[in-house]
Scaffold this motif. Structure first.
Motif, PDB file in Angstrom:
ATOM      1  N   ASP A  30       0.871  -1.173   0.000  1.00 19.38           N
ATOM      2  CA  ASP A  30       0.000   0.000   0.000  1.00 19.38           C
ATOM      3  C   ASP A  30       0.907   1.223   0.000  1.00 19.38           C
ATOM      4  N   GLY A  31       1.010   1.864  -1.143  1.00 21.64           N
ATOM      5  CA  GLY A  31       1.927   2.999  -1.262  1.00 21.64           C
ATOM      6  C   GLY A  31       1.179   4.318  -1.250  1.00 21.64           C
ATOM      7  N   GLY A  32       1.280   5.032  -0.161  1.00 21.49           N
ATOM      8  CA  GLY A  32       0.576   6.308  -0.049  1.00 21.49           C
ATOM      9  C   GLY A  32       1.526   7.482  -0.091  1.00 21.49           C
ATOM     10  N   THR A  33       0.993   8.671   0.143  1.00 20.86           N
ATOM     11  CA  THR A  33       1.834   9.871   0.093  1.00 20.86           C
ATOM     12  C   THR A  33       2.581  10.088   1.399  1.00 20.86           C
ATOM     13  N   THR A  34       2.134   9.467   2.507  1.00 16.33           N
ATOM     14  CA  THR A  34       2.873   9.648   3.751  1.00 16.33           C
ATOM     15  C   THR A  34       3.747   8.438   4.073  1.00 16.33           C
ATOM     16  N   SER A  35       3.244   7.223   3.800  1.00 11.55           N
ATOM     17  CA  SER A  35       4.070   6.048   4.078  1.00 11.55           C
ATOM     18  C   SER A  35       3.734   4.902   3.127  1.00 11.55           C
ATOM     19  N   THR A  36       4.582   3.891   3.145  1.00 12.78           N
ATOM     20  CA  THR A  36       4.411   2.715   2.302  1.00 12.78           C
ATOM     21  C   THR A  36       4.477   1.488   3.202  1.00 12.78           C
ATOM     22  N   VAL A  37       3.489   0.611   3.076  1.00  9.90           N
ATOM     23  CA  VAL A  37       3.452  -0.591   3.904  1.00  9.90           C
ATOM     24  C   VAL A  37       3.520  -1.808   2.993  1.00  9.90           C
ATOM     25  N   CYS A  38       4.351  -2.795   3.371  1.00 10.77           N
ATOM     26  CA  CYS A  38       4.404  -4.059   2.633  1.00 10.77           C
ATOM     27  C   CYS A  38       4.123  -5.217   3.591  1.00 10.77           C
ATOM     28  N   ILE A  39       3.204  -6.075   3.169  1.00  9.49           N
ATOM     29  CA  ILE A  39       2.794  -7.242   3.959  1.00  9.49           C
ATOM     30  C   ILE A  39       3.264  -8.510   3.235  1.00  9.49           C
ATOM     31  N   CYS A  40       3.826  -9.457   3.985  1.00 10.51           N
ATOM     32  CA  CYS A  40       4.177 -10.749   3.401  1.00 10.51           C
ATOM     33  C   CYS A  40       3.228 -11.803   3.976  1.00 10.51           C
ATOM     34  N   MET A  41       2.527 -12.503   3.102  1.00 11.63           N
ATOM     35  CA  MET A  41       1.476 -13.434   3.506  1.00 11.63           C
ATOM     36  C   MET A  41       1.754 -14.813   2.896  1.00 11.63           C
ATOM     37  N   PRO A  42       1.513 -15.892   3.628  1.00 12.81           N
ATOM     38  CA  PRO A  42       1.694 -17.213   3.015  1.00 12.81           C
ATOM     39  C   PRO A  42       0.604 -17.454   1.971  1.00 12.81           C
ATOM     40  N   VAL A  43       0.883 -18.247   0.955  1.00 12.32           N
ATOM     41  CA  VAL A  43      -0.151 -18.580  -0.033  1.00 12.32           C
ATOM     42  C   VAL A  43      -1.072 -19.635   0.583  1.00 12.32           C
ATOM     43  N   ILE A  44      -2.309 -19.217   0.819  1.00  9.89           N
ATOM     44  CA  ILE A  44      -3.295 -20.131   1.415  1.00  9.89           C
ATOM     45  C   ILE A  44      -3.825 -21.036   0.295  1.00  9.89           C
ATOM     46  N   PRO A  45      -3.919 -22.356   0.539  1.00 10.91           N
ATOM     47  CA  PRO A  45      -4.452 -23.236  -0.520  1.00 10.91           C
ATOM     48  C   PRO A  45      -5.838 -22.744  -0.982  1.00 10.91           C
ATOM     49  N   PHE A  46      -6.075 -22.746  -2.316  1.00  8.66           N
ATOM     50  CA  PHE A  46      -7.311 -22.172  -2.850  1.00  8.66           C
ATOM     51  C   PHE A  46      -8.545 -22.953  -2.395  1.00  8.66           C
ATOM     52  N   SER A  47      -8.312 -24.223  -2.023  1.00  5.99           N
ATOM     53  CA  SER A  47      -9.445 -25.053  -1.570  1.00  5.99           C
ATOM     54  C   SER A  47      -9.853 -24.700  -0.138  1.00  5.99           C
ATOM     55  N   ASP A  48      -8.942 -24.075   0.634  1.00  6.24           N
ATOM     56  CA  ASP A  48      -9.249 -23.771   2.039  1.00  6.24           C
ATOM     57  C   ASP A  48     -10.090 -22.499   2.168  1.00  6.24           C
ATOM     58  N   PRO A  49     -10.897 -22.415   3.238  1.00  2.00           N
ATOM     59  CA  PRO A  49     -11.560 -21.136   3.503  1.00  2.00           C
ATOM     60  C   PRO A  49     -10.511 -20.131   3.979  1.00  2.00           C
ATOM     61  N   LEU A  50     -10.713 -18.859   3.644  1.00  2.00           N
ATOM     62  CA  LEU A  50      -9.756 -17.818   4.019  1.00  2.00           C
ATOM     63  C   LEU A  50      -9.836 -17.592   5.531  1.00  2.00           C
ATOM     64  N   PRO A  51      -8.718 -17.729   6.262  1.00  2.00           N
ATOM     65  CA  PRO A  51      -8.766 -17.490   7.713  1.00  2.00           C
ATOM     66  C   PRO A  51      -9.120 -16.032   8.009  1.00  2.00           C
ATOM     67  N   ASP A  52      -9.788 -15.803   9.151  1.00  2.00           N
ATOM     68  CA  ASP A  52     -10.135 -14.435   9.548  1.00  2.00           C
ATOM     69  C   ASP A  52      -9.564 -14.197  10.943  1.00  2.00           C
ATOM     70  N   PRO A  53      -8.606 -13.316  11.163  1.00  2.00           N
ATOM     71  CA  PRO A  53      -7.973 -12.482  10.138  1.00  2.00           C
ATOM     72  C   PRO A  53      -7.005 -13.288   9.281  1.00  2.00           C
ATOM     73  N   PRO A  54      -6.700 -12.766   8.079  1.00  2.00           N
ATOM     74  CA  PRO A  54      -5.757 -13.459   7.199  1.00  2.00           C
ATOM     75  C   PRO A  54      -4.369 -13.508   7.841  1.00  2.00           C
ATOM     76  N   PRO A  55      -3.608 -14.583   7.641  1.00  2.00           N
ATOM     77  CA  PRO A  55      -2.286 -14.698   8.271  1.00  2.00           C
ATOM     78  C   PRO A  55      -1.265 -13.741   7.646  1.00  2.00           C
ATOM     79  N   VAL A  56      -0.460 -13.117   8.491  1.00  2.00           N
ATOM     80  CA  VAL A  56       0.576 -12.201   8.001  1.00  2.00           C
ATOM     81  C   VAL A  56       1.913 -12.667   8.564  1.00  2.00           C
ATOM     82  N   LEU A  57       2.875 -12.957   7.686  1.00  2.00           N
ATOM     83  CA  LEU A  57       4.198 -13.422   8.129  1.00  2.00           C
ATOM     84  C   LEU A  57       5.071 -12.267   8.596  1.00  2.00           C
ATOM     85  N   ALA A  58       4.980 -11.119   7.882  1.00  2.00           N
ATOM     86  CA  ALA A  58       5.810  -9.969   8.256  1.00  2.00           C
ATOM     87  C   ALA A  58       5.207  -8.696   7.674  1.00  2.00           C
TER      88      ALA A  58
END
Lengths: 354, 354
Positions: A30-58
């Motif tokens: 997410d690149g904005g005018t004040t800051s930029t944030v980068c999230i690293c997320m594992p690839v969740i298998p497409f057959s699985d339901p999306l966890p809530d909240p989604p997992p964030v590695l870093a």
């Protein structure tokens, strides 16, 4: 793996122990005018339901990456560094990346998109899925968990409404800046409050407690001094920072402040209604349901005078199927979820073909 | 005669034939952000009726003398040069000057006035009457032939209403710039027209012929391009230059353009009414007569949709004693007439004392 564009930034990849970093990951930016944030997320298998909240590695944060503000070279370096930081923090590297979604403000034309894609292509191997989007799209995805369907209303310093249909059509309203009528934005609300103070002072408008409240916060002794204060610094965010004072005055019963907030509610609702109407998000009978994602400081529900709640009420009167969502995750996560959805769609397509 | 501050500027004084330049004169200056005008006028005997039009010996023009724009040193040199030019052209010199009235934009505080007076005092002998005024005051005087009584409404790129009572009280309204609500100004009208084009485009507003008219004049192919056009150059005058298009569209029957002009009429009238009300210019019964001087491009009566005429109508409904005046002379002449009036008052005072 392509050539290393910037040795220093990616040096950490050589120093990683063998066997680590094999888990497939996705990067959301997410690149904005004040800051930029980068999230690293594992690839969740497409057959699985999306966890809530989604997992964030870093999660990694850097400064401004808007090329209009800092220039193209600096913007690129910031984006590359923040991606490297997020990968390094998650103990991963570029060989594990399956997809990258870069959501940046100011991407409005296909040429902007193509320029950024070409540059990303230099950093990542050719099998990596690369997606470039307007930041409003990531905000929508942060509320719909990656699905591009519905309408997002962003109201911070500026404001924009952005919508998508399930079959890929899109539309926007507002987002043209203060000169071109974004009156529901934080800047718009604050500028109208300042105007009300000037009008009360010179006899064009009624008395308002905005005068004493604003002068006190700014440390000024007379409304005349507001002119110098306003034009001393052209930053829209500096003016928009006065919104909480307007809300307080409205809560204290001030008619002028209440009027300004009511007008902003109508303006914001009108942006959403225009998008919903043009895309037919409400279905043919006008009662169809669609997600309405609400993002930005002006819409946060932390006051008894709740602008966001009033906007939803106003939209629901016309479109009862609007399902208001206040996202629990940040736009960078929305961007990562977008990338995940794109990947899933592509894998489905391949599945059909094969 | 005091020391010569700038030898070169005043060199012409040494080269004048003896016996010339003995006629007493007055200098009137109008210093704006685009140009500076200096008028040299003979001192008319106070017992005589003021000729109509007032006699002008010479007129000189120079560039910007707004110290906020060009810096103090450059502003001073411009003002000194234009005064020297006007004196030289009229075959006169500083020893003939009885009074100088300098009307400059941005003079709002006594400190501004004092700073400019100190500097003028360095150029002219001590017996010369020196007066510093806001440019709106010279505009009023250009309609009242030097008398400080009534209200002036200026509407060009910006707008301000300024009023004076015969016993020396004064009041102003608007003039706080576009962020602070000068919506009746040329900038305000044009910004609302641009907003209407954006709103028609994104579905928030009705269709308007402003879209095709404005895009054609600006050489743009889509309303989306207006965003880039608007923010490419922050000059308010560039936006205000679109006013004639709005007037043409209103004359062609466009509802949106008509609405914008009607709103601007109400805004402009409201500035004047606030000043008239605060100063009691209309007398106790509200029917007293007072001069209402109308100045600036927005108020010029060269179209069938006559904004100035509508403003006068709107004010006259409430204050039937308003005597509308469209000045036949320029503000620099107004400044010279102000100086003449000040001189006359001082000579009357001296007469009473002796």
């Amino acid at each position: 793996m392509k050539r290393y564009r910037n040795g220093e930034i990616w040096d950490f990849e050589h120093e990683m122990p063998v066997g680590i970093g094999c888990r497939d990951v996705i990067l959301g930016l997410d690149g904005g005018t004040t800051s930029t944030v980068c999230i690293c997320m594992p690839v969740i298998p497409f057959s699985d339901p999306l966890p809530d909240p989604p997992p964030v590695l870093a999660r990694a944060v850097a400064g401004c990456s808007n090329h209009n503000s800092v220039g193209e070279a600096a913007a690129r370096e910031t984006l590359e560094q923040v991606m490297a930081d997020a990968l390094s923090k998650s103990g991963s590297n570029r060989s594990a990346v399956r997809a990258v979604c870069l959501a940046v403000s100011g991407v409005n034309h296909p040429t902007d998109e193509r320029r950024i894609l070409n540059w990303l292509r230099d950093i990542f191997p050719s099998h990596v899925g690369l997606y470039v989007q307007n930041d409003a799209v990531a905000a929508l995805a942060s509320g719909t968990l990656g699905k591009l369907h519905g309408c997002v209303l962003i109201a911070g310093t500026g404001t924009i409404a952005y919508g998508f249909t399930e079959d890929g059509r899109e539309a926007r309203a507002a987002g043209a800046g203060p000169v071109l009528g974004d009156w529901g934005s934080g800047y718009g609300i604050a500028a109208q409050a300042l105007t009300a103070v000037i009008k009360a002072h010179d006899g064009r408008g009624p008395y308002t407690i905005l005068t004493s409240s604003i002068l006190k916060v700014l440390g000024l002794s007379s409304p005349d001094e507001l002119i110098g204060w306003t034009y001393a610094d052209p930053s829209w965010a500096r003016i928009a920072a006065l919104v909480p004072i307007v809300v307080s005055c409205a809560e204290a019963g001030d008619d002028v402040a209440n009027r300004i907030l009511c007008d902003s509610v109508l303006e914001l609702a009108s942006s959403v209604k225009a998008v919903v109407q043009r895309l037919g998000l409400c279905g043919e009978d006008g009662n169809g349901s669609f997600p309405l994602v609400m993002v930005g400081g002006v819409l946060e529900a932390n006051k008894s005078w709740d602008i966001g709640k009033e906007v939803i009420k106003c939209i629901s009167n016309q479109y009862p199927g609007a399902l208001a969502i206040r996202p629990k995750v940040e736009p960078a996560v929305g961007a990562a979820l977008l990338a995940w959805n794109f990947l899933m769609k592509e894998s489905l397509k391949k599945g059909f073909k094969s």
